[in-house]
Scaffold this active site. Structure first.
Site, PDB file in Angstrom:
ATOM      1  N   GLU A  87    -119.068 -23.268 -97.467  1.00  0.00           N
ATOM      2  CA  GLU A  87    -120.033 -23.634 -98.510  1.00  0.00           C
ATOM      3  C   GLU A  87    -120.459 -25.097 -98.440  1.00  0.00           C
ATOM      4  O   GLU A  87    -120.317 -25.859 -99.402  1.00  0.00           O
ATOM      5  CB  GLU A  87    -119.444 -23.303 -99.882  1.00  0.00           C
ATOM      6  CG  GLU A  87    -119.122 -21.823-100.050  1.00  0.00           C
ATOM      7  CD  GLU A  87    -118.440 -21.496-101.376  1.00  0.00           C
ATOM      8  OE1 GLU A  87    -118.279 -22.402-102.211  1.00  0.00           O
ATOM      9  OE2 GLU A  87    -118.063 -20.331-101.576  1.00  0.00           O
ATOM     10  N   ASN A 103    -118.885 -20.163 -93.377  1.00  0.00           N
ATOM     11  CA  ASN A 103    -118.863 -19.175 -94.457  1.00  0.00           C
ATOM     12  C   ASN A 103    -119.626 -19.717 -95.661  1.00  0.00           C
ATOM     13  O   ASN A 103    -119.418 -20.852 -96.084  1.00  0.00           O
ATOM     14  CB  ASN A 103    -117.406 -18.892 -94.848  1.00  0.00           C
ATOM     15  CG  ASN A 103    -117.248 -17.698 -95.769  1.00  0.00           C
ATOM     16  OD1 ASN A 103    -117.668 -16.602 -95.433  1.00  0.00           O
ATOM     17  ND2 ASN A 103    -116.611 -17.903 -96.916  1.00  0.00           N
ATOM     18  N   HIS A 135    -121.376 -12.381-102.822  1.00  0.00           N
ATOM     19  CA  HIS A 135    -121.053 -12.293-104.253  1.00  0.00           C
ATOM     20  C   HIS A 135    -122.343 -11.960-105.000  1.00  0.00           C
ATOM     21  O   HIS A 135    -123.155 -12.843-105.292  1.00  0.00           O
ATOM     22  CB  HIS A 135    -120.477 -13.610-104.756  1.00  0.00           C
ATOM     23  CG  HIS A 135    -119.144 -13.955-104.182  1.00  0.00           C
ATOM     24  ND1 HIS A 135    -118.017 -13.186-104.402  1.00  0.00           N
ATOM     25  CD2 HIS A 135    -118.740 -14.984-103.405  1.00  0.00           C
ATOM     26  CE1 HIS A 135    -116.982 -13.731-103.788  1.00  0.00           C
ATOM     27  NE2 HIS A 135    -117.395 -14.818-103.171  1.00  0.00           N
ATOM     28  N   GLU A 169    -116.749 -11.663 -98.567  1.00  0.00           N
ATOM     29  CA  GLU A 169    -116.200 -11.809 -99.924  1.00  0.00           C
ATOM     30  C   GLU A 169    -116.939 -10.909-100.917  1.00  0.00           C
ATOM     31  O   GLU A 169    -117.232 -11.302-102.045  1.00  0.00           O
ATOM     32  CB  GLU A 169    -116.272 -13.273-100.387  1.00  0.00           C
ATOM     33  CG  GLU A 169    -115.566 -14.251 -99.479  1.00  0.00           C
ATOM     34  CD  GLU A 169    -115.568 -15.684-100.004  1.00  0.00           C
ATOM     35  OE1 GLU A 169    -115.783 -15.881-101.227  1.00  0.00           O
ATOM     36  OE2 GLU A 169    -115.356 -16.605 -99.197  1.00  0.00           O
ATOM     37  N   ASP A 219    -118.238  -8.626-103.712  1.00  0.00           N
ATOM     38  CA  ASP A 219    -117.967  -8.025-105.013  1.00  0.00           C
ATOM     39  C   ASP A 219    -119.274  -7.947-105.794  1.00  0.00           C
ATOM     40  O   ASP A 219    -120.233  -8.665-105.505  1.00  0.00           O
ATOM     41  CB  ASP A 219    -116.880  -8.758-105.804  1.00  0.00           C
ATOM     42  CG  ASP A 219    -117.088 -10.259-105.918  1.00  0.00           C
ATOM     43  OD1 ASP A 219    -118.229 -10.733-105.777  1.00  0.00           O
ATOM     44  OD2 ASP A 219    -116.095 -10.979-106.154  1.00  0.00           O
TER      45      ASP A 219
END
Length: 361
Positions: free
Chosen positions: A160, A205, A242, A272, A274
């Site tokens: 990030e 990432n 996300h 990641e 969700d």
């Protein structure tokens, strides 16, 4: 839970003697399906510092390699855990994840080496020069990579680094080193891997790079910068993914974003995933939307040859990082409810892997 107990739980047979009546470990098996279609894995994050590893029902599902063939440590390999004081390294908590993975035949995406968050105060509040912070960053990267070695399939080297507008995120590394801290981190990581002739993939990432926009464009340019940096190596890009029931890109948008990176010769992975509902409990409509988002993300990966694996950011709502009390009512974003039965999205993921239409969207 002690390391020995965690490994014992992974190896115990049968683990299922204390299963909840409705706990679901039946087919379909997401990892087995993904691997049969040529992907490396379908996996999940795990946090060995949380109560989830003391929950035998949770661990039964986690340990089932038919369901999950890979794991990522949610926190324990981040800088504040592994080097809480300068040159004082504590790797035991990260070892727990690797031990769990080895006991159940899982690969580990090691996460992460350099990030603006979860830093110890000696990093964020230090009196740095360019030279001294570079030395500290190189030492941290080198020691961690060399310690965990081939226990890691890959490393998220930098996490990030970009803001939503495509500019670099303000942090101590940018302040004292400049934008070059990113390719330099990849250079140091590659040198560390080469020092023991390792075969460890190096990833960038980030989130909000899964669709067209300023941040996506900046991330593509950042990969090119790393590739053109003398002595650096980058093997892949992690799409965090996300999303929520109120916002998510379409399958076509994700595929197009993936293509921009794979055209550069790097892999992509879903790292990641969700999809929380905007309020809980999720309504029937929200569950259908959630299933559609999961379906679209996984289908995009399945349609992209160089998308090599998919990971959810834990699988049980009880232990999700997104809890309603902390995120304005959002929650229930994982594949399993807190009672360890499955969301409709679990079926959607299976159908996306198999290439069939979504029956629950």
């Amino acid at each position: 839970m002690a390391l020995a107990a965690l490994v014992a739980a992974a190896n115990a047979s049968p683990v299922s003697t204390t299963l909840k009546a409705r706990q679901d470990i039946s087919a379909p098996y997401l990892n087995s399906e993904a691997q049969a279609k040529g992907k490396l894995w379908f996996g999940t994050a795990v946090d060995t510092t949380s109560a989830e590893v003391d929950n035998s029902d949770y661990m039964t599902i986690f340990n089932d390699t038919n369901i999950f063939g890979q794991t990522t440590p949610g926190n324990t390999m981040k800088w504040m855990y592994t080097e809480p004081e300068q040159n004082v390294f504590t790797f035991a908590e990260g070892e727990e994840t690797i031990a769990l993975a080895e006991a159940t035949g899982k690969k580990v995406r090691c996460h992460n080496l350099v990030w603006s968050e979860e830093l110890p105060s000696w990093v964020t509040d230090g009196s740095w020069t360019n030279e001294t912070l570079l030395a500290a960053m190189k030492t941290h990267i080198t020691r961690e990579i060399e310690y965990y070695g081939e226990g890691c399939y890959s490393w998220d080297v930098v996490n990030e680094a970009l803001d939503s507008n495509g500019s670099f995120t303000e942090n101590v590394f940018l302040e004292h080193i400049g934008e070059a801290y990113v390719p330099l981190a990849f250079q140091y990581a590659y040198e560390a891997v080469e020092s023991f002739c390792g075969d460890i993939k190096l990833f960038y990432n980030d989130y909000s790079i899964e669709y067209a926009g300023d941040k996506h464009t900046a991330a593509v340019a950042l990969v090119q910068t790393i590739q053109n940096w003398d002595g650096a190596q980058i093997d892949g890009v992690g799409f965090e993914s996300h999303f929520s029931t109120s916002f998510a890109p379409t399958q076509a948008e994700i595929e197009a974003a993936m293509a921009d990176f794979t055209a550069l010769g790097v892999d992509v992975q879903i790292t990641e995933l969700d999809v929380p509902c905007t309020s809980v409990p999720c309504s029937a409509d929200a569950l259908a939307t959630q299933a559609q988002v999961y379906y679209d993300v996984v289908a995009a990966c399945m349609a992209t040859d160089d998308c090599t694996g998919m990971t959810v950011w834990d699988f049980d709502d009880e232990y999700s990082w997104i809890q309603p009390a902390e995120y304005d009512g959002e929650g229930d974003g994982d594949l399993f409810y807190s009672n360890l039965t499955r969301h409709p999205a679990y079926t959607a993921v299976s159908e996306a892997i198999e290439g069939s239409d979504c029956s629950v969207c």
